[in-house]
Scaffold this active site. Sequence first.
Site, PDB file in Angstrom:
ATOM      1  N   GLY A  71      31.513  20.610 -28.919  1.00 28.73           N
ATOM      2  CA  GLY A  71      30.870  19.390 -28.462  1.00 28.73           C
ATOM      3  C   GLY A  71      30.047  18.757 -29.566  1.00 28.73           C
ATOM      4  O   GLY A  71      29.349  19.462 -30.295  1.00 28.73           O
ATOM      5  N   THR A  72      30.120  17.436 -29.673  1.00 33.51           N
ATOM      6  CA  THR A  72      29.361  16.727 -30.705  1.00 33.51           C
ATOM      7  C   THR A  72      29.448  15.227 -30.452  1.00 33.51           C
ATOM      8  O   THR A  72      30.248  14.764 -29.632  1.00 33.51           O
ATOM      9  CB  THR A  72      29.909  17.056 -32.107  1.00 33.51           C
ATOM     10  OG1 THR A  72      29.041  16.525 -33.093  1.00 33.51           O
ATOM     11  CG2 THR A  72      31.278  16.453 -32.307  1.00 33.51           C
ATOM     12  N   THR A  73      28.641  14.473 -31.168  1.00 33.70           N
ATOM     13  CA  THR A  73      28.769  13.013 -31.215  1.00 33.70           C
ATOM     14  C   THR A  73      28.439  12.551 -32.624  1.00 33.70           C
ATOM     15  O   THR A  73      27.350  12.830 -33.138  1.00 33.70           O
ATOM     16  CB  THR A  73      27.817  12.320 -30.220  1.00 33.70           C
ATOM     17  OG1 THR A  73      28.056  12.796 -28.902  1.00 33.70           O
ATOM     18  CG2 THR A  73      28.044  10.810 -30.248  1.00 33.70           C
TER      19      THR A  73
END
Length: 275
Positions: A71-73
């Site tokens: 998960g990341t942005t």
Amino acid sequence: MALFHVSGYKPYSELRGQILGAGQTHLIDRPNHYAFGTKTQEFAVPSGVDPSGFLKSCSREGGVCIDLNHGTTTLAFKFRHGVIVAVDSRASAGSYIASKEANKVIEINPYLLGTMSGSAADCQYWERLLAKECRLYKLRNNHRISVSAASKLLSNMMLGYRGMGLSMGSMICGWDQQGPGLYYVDDNGTRLSGRMFSTGCGNSYAYGVIDSGYREDMTAEEAYELGRRGIVHATHRDAYSGGVVNLYHMQENGWIKVCKEDVSELIHRYRKGMF
């Protein structure tokens, strides 16, 4: 022995046969580093491991289940004064938060930046290798590599290992003789040029914010605020993103790090527009 039976433990000889394949009785010598000069692009792996065969052995029915959820942005966009790069800092392993202080921007050289999404190990290895190749290019040619050529090198690396389990989605940002450059490269070898990209599971939220406030003629301060806001809104809605906002600005004379701010504090600043 009863525990081995219940857990589905497989004998070494059976696992070795799955990894090496039929008819192969010994390991193949591999080069000690990744090289562009060879006909088959390869890099060294631990003795006894063939990546493709190993992943197949783990994904078969009855094999070990490896959870590769991430998960990341991350986001980046070009505007009149250069390129803005903004990322969160939460490193997750499935539902477990492994780190809250991971810097997802790889500083390749003073004029090139790369972002990380997917597997942190894959992104760090390949982008550090790209940094080495960019340095060698400058030593051989007496001028620094272009953003387009650097992204093409990374894309070629990914094509050589397509389908072997790599997990990487990266944005290569820089400034060369053609001006600011922004490219997206992923583990399938896809390479795209554009004015705006966002990667990771929070990218849809980041795109919504950037699309609503993006202008080509923004001032630097307006661009900084837009980048921060995009990451903050994404971390607020996406459970796998969080930590701090690391914000970089790629200028004609090289990149600068603008800020490192906690998203929990920024959320209160933007509270009026979020609720």
